[in-house]
Design a protein around this motif. Structure first.
Motif, mmCIF file in Angstrom:
data_model
loop_
_atom_site.group_PDB
_atom_site.id
_atom_site.type_symbol
_atom_site.label_atom_id
_atom_site.label_comp_id
_atom_site.label_asym_id
_atom_site.label_seq_id
_atom_site.Cartn_x
_atom_site.Cartn_y
_atom_site.Cartn_z
ATOM 1 N N GLY A 32 1.042 -1.174 -0.415
ATOM 2 C CA GLY A 32 0.107 -0.013 -0.282
ATOM 3 C C GLY A 32 1.057 1.552 0.073
ATOM 4 O O GLY A 32 0.785 2.548 -0.200
ATOM 5 N N VAL A 33 2.051 1.264 -0.399
ATOM 6 C CA VAL A 33 3.076 2.472 -0.260
ATOM 7 C C VAL A 33 3.572 2.903 -1.653
ATOM 8 O O VAL A 33 3.610 1.757 -2.106
ATOM 9 N N LEU A 34 3.487 3.982 -1.819
ATOM 10 C CA LEU A 34 3.863 4.598 -3.018
ATOM 11 C C LEU A 34 5.655 5.009 -2.683
ATOM 12 O O LEU A 34 5.256 6.718 -2.873
ATOM 13 N N ASN A 35 6.519 4.775 -3.504
ATOM 14 C CA ASN A 35 8.002 5.200 -3.836
ATOM 15 C C ASN A 35 8.377 5.443 -4.968
ATOM 16 O O ASN A 35 8.543 4.133 -5.425
ATOM 17 N N LEU A 36 8.116 7.360 -5.138
ATOM 18 C CA LEU A 36 8.504 7.204 -6.657
ATOM 19 C C LEU A 36 9.708 7.603 -6.475
ATOM 20 O O LEU A 36 10.763 8.294 -7.232
ATOM 21 N N GLY A 162 2.977 -13.158 2.364
ATOM 22 C CA GLY A 162 1.940 -12.166 1.117
ATOM 23 C C GLY A 162 0.861 -11.992 1.032
ATOM 24 O O GLY A 162 0.435 -10.894 1.043
ATOM 25 N N LEU A 163 0.208 -12.909 1.976
ATOM 26 C CA LEU A 163 -1.063 -12.984 1.708
ATOM 27 C C LEU A 163 -1.267 -11.192 3.311
ATOM 28 O O LEU A 163 -2.103 -10.721 2.805
ATOM 29 N N ILE A 164 -0.639 -11.622 3.695
ATOM 30 C CA ILE A 164 -0.800 -10.165 5.133
ATOM 31 C C ILE A 164 -0.226 -8.749 4.231
ATOM 32 O O ILE A 164 -1.218 -7.787 4.715
ATOM 33 N N LEU A 165 1.004 -8.581 3.772
ATOM 34 C CA LEU A 165 1.332 -7.910 2.625
ATOM 35 C C LEU A 165 -0.064 -7.310 1.603
ATOM 36 O O LEU A 165 -0.339 -6.359 1.529
ATOM 37 N N LEU A 185 4.492 -3.205 9.241
ATOM 38 C CA LEU A 185 4.770 -4.032 7.944
ATOM 39 C C LEU A 185 5.005 -3.741 7.083
ATOM 40 O O LEU A 185 6.164 -4.172 5.757
ATOM 41 N N ARG A 186 4.406 -2.149 6.855
ATOM 42 C CA ARG A 186 5.132 -0.857 5.420
ATOM 43 C C ARG A 186 6.883 -0.703 5.680
ATOM 44 O O ARG A 186 6.661 -0.489 4.579
ATOM 45 N N LEU A 187 6.557 -0.613 6.524
ATOM 46 C CA LEU A 187 8.755 -0.178 6.905
ATOM 47 C C LEU A 187 9.067 -1.232 6.855
ATOM 48 O O LEU A 187 10.011 -0.576 5.703
ATOM 49 N N GLY A 188 8.978 -2.470 7.220
ATOM 50 C CA GLY A 188 9.703 -3.469 6.322
ATOM 51 C C GLY A 188 9.446 -4.143 4.733
ATOM 52 O O GLY A 188 10.622 -4.018 4.412
#
Length: 303
Positions: A32-36, A162-165, A185-188
């Motif tokens: 759910g994170v967008l890293n440009l 994978g399911l959790i992400l 989890l998003r940080l990881g």
């Protein structure tokens, strides 16, 4: 070697910087994170990796150092985007610019210097096949990137992680309600993406084109970002997309060496033109994006 043989022999290596960075970004975006900031992370990874090899540290140390600087920039991004819930687009662009600036700074005294790349590892028998034999003679990083592709595909398809992400990317509020630590989890995921971008830059500067030149990443980070959408967030499609762009980058060289009456600038821009066209086609298909996209992509989340 004919033009087709040249493209087939070099396609995997040409695709590897795109593939490594795109695989990392796939994990980030699935969460759910967008890293440009990939372009800057790759550029700094390339500079640091080249310097380590040039100063005698070896390729293993170069990739580790490049991965660490990628993680460092990823932590800057995560601190702002996840910790302070700043706009992810703005933070990603800022981190990307920071990485490119730092790469120019630290690599300034190494401009135009060269190093020795990695040897190729060939499959006995297969590498001797006509026309396609060159595909079976690649350096160790290419083979490891293929393993990484299969591992990430298997993770999203079969593993609990994978399911959790995917769950926190689709509905982070629901994921937190059932006990998952969404921000951690998003940080990881962001840290993993930064490391992969650093590896991609190191490969570009120490193996694929073993020299340092300011700006040598030349948009590969942006193509890697586009590849995630091109592949509609599916590992297999991203892999074949990376192969396509690798082949296109080599096709422009073949066309120039064979004397085609086409401006070299147009041939060099071919991968970027194809990127724009394909992204336009894919993003116009709302149903496809809804089925395979990530619902919360780029949206801040926190208490």
């Amino acid at each position: 070697m004919s033009g087709i043989e040249f493209i087939l022999a070099g396609m995997l290596a040409a695709a590897t910087p795109f593939l490594l960075a795109a695989l990392g970004e796939l994990v980030v975006e699935r969460a759910g994170v967008l890293n440009l900031g990939l372009e800057g992370m790759m550029a700094l990874g390339a500079a640091i990796g080249f310097i380590v090899v040039y100063e005698g540290g070896g390729h293993v140390a170069a990739f580790l150092a490049a991965g660490l600087v990628g993680v460092g920039l990823a932590l800057v991004f995560a601190g702002l985007a996840l910790g302070l819930r700043a706009n992810q687009v703005a933070v990603g662009l800022a981190v990307g610019i920071l990485g490119q600036g730092l790469s120019s700074l630290v690599g300034n005294s190494y401009e135009s210097l060269t190093i020795t790349g990695l040897p190729k590892l060939a499959f006995p028998g297969l590498s001797d096949l006509p026309v396609v034999g060159g595909m079976f003679s690649q350096d160790i990083i290419v083979w490891l990137s293929l393993i990484a592709t299969a591992a990430i595909w298997a993770m999203f398809r079969y593993s609990r992680l994978g399911l959790i992400l995917r769950a926190i990317g689709e509905n982070p509020a629901a994921a937190r309600a059932i006990g998952y630590r969404v921000t951690a989890l998003r940080l990881g995921a962001v840290v993993f993406g930064g490391a992969m971008a650093g590896f991609a830059g190191a490969y570009a500067a120490t193996v694929y084109t073993p020299l340092w030149a300011d700006g040598m990443i030349a948009g590969r980070g942006w193509i890697a970002l586009a590849l995630v959408v091109f592949g509609i967030w599916l590992t297999g499609r991203i892999f074949f997309g990376a192969l396509l762009f690798g082949a296109l980058s080599l096709a422009s060289l073949v066309a120039q060496t064979e004397g085609w009456a086409v401006p070299s600038q147009l041939l060099s821009s071919l991968p970027y033109i194809v990127t724009i066209v394909v992204l336009g086609i894919i993003t116009s298909n709302k149903r496809l994006l809804k089925v395979n996209g990530v619902a919360s992509l780029g949206e801040p989340f926190g208490p």
